[in-house]
Scaffold this motif. Structure first.
Motif, PDB file in Angstrom:
ATOM      1  N   TYR A  78      13.112  -3.733   7.919  1.00 26.37           N
ATOM      2  CA  TYR A  78      12.994  -2.419   8.538  1.00 26.37           C
ATOM      3  C   TYR A  78      14.331  -1.653   8.511  1.00 26.37           C
ATOM      4  N   LEU A  87       3.505   1.777   4.748  1.00 28.09           N
ATOM      5  CA  LEU A  87       4.351   0.952   5.609  1.00 28.09           C
ATOM      6  C   LEU A  87       3.667  -0.353   5.998  1.00 28.09           C
ATOM      7  N   THR A 124       4.909  -4.053   4.941  1.00 27.65           N
ATOM      8  CA  THR A 124       5.236  -5.025   5.990  1.00 27.65           C
ATOM      9  C   THR A 124       4.580  -6.376   5.707  1.00 27.65           C
TER      10      THR A 124
END
Length: 427
Positions: free
Chosen positions: A287, A311, A315
């Motif tokens: 991040y 995103l 992740t």
């Protein structure tokens, strides 16, 4: 069991807290690396796209062919033609010396009488075809045909020039000559058949258009950021192999591991605590690097990383990449007997996995053997999954093969570590 796992995680964080300098380096090193490498690569790409390459042209022909070649090179967005050095016309010897010294990347030597001999050869060929079709003048006296030798355009390249650049230049010049030859053939036929003045359009009938993928009506144009952020994020994630393996070796050499084994806690719980702790570190790294790519890059002249709608998928890829790195680190720490074994081997192994995985050199540019070897690198699996998400608009099903391989790698390495530790203690 949950309480034991919680205490194991707390123990790992306490160990990390005692080495704050190492933790800071663990987070800062990837950030500095991603900024420096992306800046260098982006400036290189801009340099090649915005700066014309000076090339030497020696014109011994002084005809239509050399004139056309000169004009096409001048009009290109890639080259700047140089015909004089120190206000003196170029010769082949001077151009050769300048290129082999590295002052220029390329010299083109156009032979003498190229235009005249090309036209003579075309006229001979056209006359033969017209005669064979019965269109020739039967009263005309046959002229003896002159022997026209083949012509050779010489190209001198700087020895340090890449093969891809050489192939691109040779293909471009060959295309120019082909267009001139085709034009001359059309003209010769029309003159032989008495059709009046020739009119030939040099614009290609068949053209090429690149179709790029679009998301939300916006084109997805690959850039240096879209390669470097996933690549060096993976490199940073796998770099935790070093502190993790050293941590395990320290516990063995200092007797901490033996004290842990005297407690009613299985080795699996201890390793699970390490997995959770270092997985948290991996995700923080991930991040932080995304934040740098999104918010800092635009302020230092780099393209911003577009993570709109990606995103969550990114992740997932980072999470499973972290599992793979942790599994490898635990295996290395379990097998190694000293820090002198674990640290150098961990660093070297990480670099090798990055090299063969496509972090530094694209896999398609590698030899065939290395392309096969690259498929065995966990970094290659993670990198392909990131590319699928960022550039190919992939969903979870599309990246399932890559993340499955990453998790399988974690399971295999953890299993080997547990079996090795069990066998070692039973001996």
């Amino acid at each position: 069991m949950i309480y034991k796992l919680y205490q194991s995680v707390c123990k790992e964080f306490l160990l990390l807290k005692r080495d704050l300098g190492g933790v800071v380096i663990l987070f800062l090193m990837p950030l500095v690396l991603i900024v420096m490498v992306t800046l260098i690569q982006d400036s290189t790409l801009k340099k090649f796209s915005n700066t014309k390459i000076p090339i030497l042209l020696v014109d011994n022909d002084k005809g239509n062919v050399s004139h056309t070649v000169f004009e096409n090179l001048q009009k290109s967005d890639v080259f700047t033609v140089v015909t004089q050095i120190d206000s003196k016309p170029l010769t082949e010897a001077v151009a050769k010396e300048a290129v082999f010294k590295g002052d220029y990347q390329l010299a083109i030597i156009i032979p003498s009488r190229l235009s005249l001999d090309l036209q003579a050869k075309i006229d001979q060929n056209v006359e033969n075809i017209v005669s064979s079709l019965g269109f020739a003048d039967s009263t005309a006296v046959a002229k003896p045909k002159a022997i026209v030798n083949e012509k050779e355009v010489k190209l001198y390249f700087d020895p340090a020039t890449q093969l891809s650049f050489k192939n691109a230049v040779m293909s471009s010049i060959d295309k120019m000559i082909s267009q001139i030859e085709t034009h001359s053939i059309y003209t010769a036929f029309q003159e032989q058949l008495g059709e009046g003045s020739a009119s030939f359009e040099q614009k290609s009938f068949i053209t090429f258009k690149e179709i790029v993928p679009r998301v939300n009506d916006k084109e997805i144009v690959p850039n240096s950021v879209q390669h470097n952020v996933p690549a060096w994020t993976l490199f940073a994630i796998f770099f935790i192999v070093i502190p993790l393996s050293i941590n395990i070796v320290k516990e063995k050499t200092q007797g901490t591991f033996i004290r842990l084994r005297t407690n009613p806690v299985s080795n699996a719980i201890v390793l699970a605590g390490k997995t959770i702790t270092y997985l948290i570190i991996c995700m923080i790294q991930f991040y932080m690097m995304l934040a740098v790519a999104v918010f800092l890059f635009p302020h230092i002249g780099l393209p911003s990383l577009n993570i709109e709608g990606n995103l969550f998928m990114m992740t997932i890829v980072a999470l499973f990449s972290g599992f793979a790195a942790i599994g490898f680190g635990i295996l290395l720490g379990t097998v190694a007997k000293t820090q002198e074994q674990s640290a150098p081997f961990g660093a070297t192994a990480t670099i090798i996995l990055a090299a063969i995985g496509g972090v530094w050199v694209p896999v398609f540019a590698m030899p065939k053997v290395m392309q096969i070897v690259a498929k065995s690198s966990p970094m290659n699996w993670g990198l392909n999954a990131f590319y699928d998400v960022l550039l190919r608009n992939a969903d979870f099903i599309d990246i399932l093969p890559e993340i499955s391989l990453l998790f399988l790698f974690f399971i295999i390495t953890i299993t080997i570590a547990l079996l090795y530790d069990k066998k070692k203690r039973s001996v």
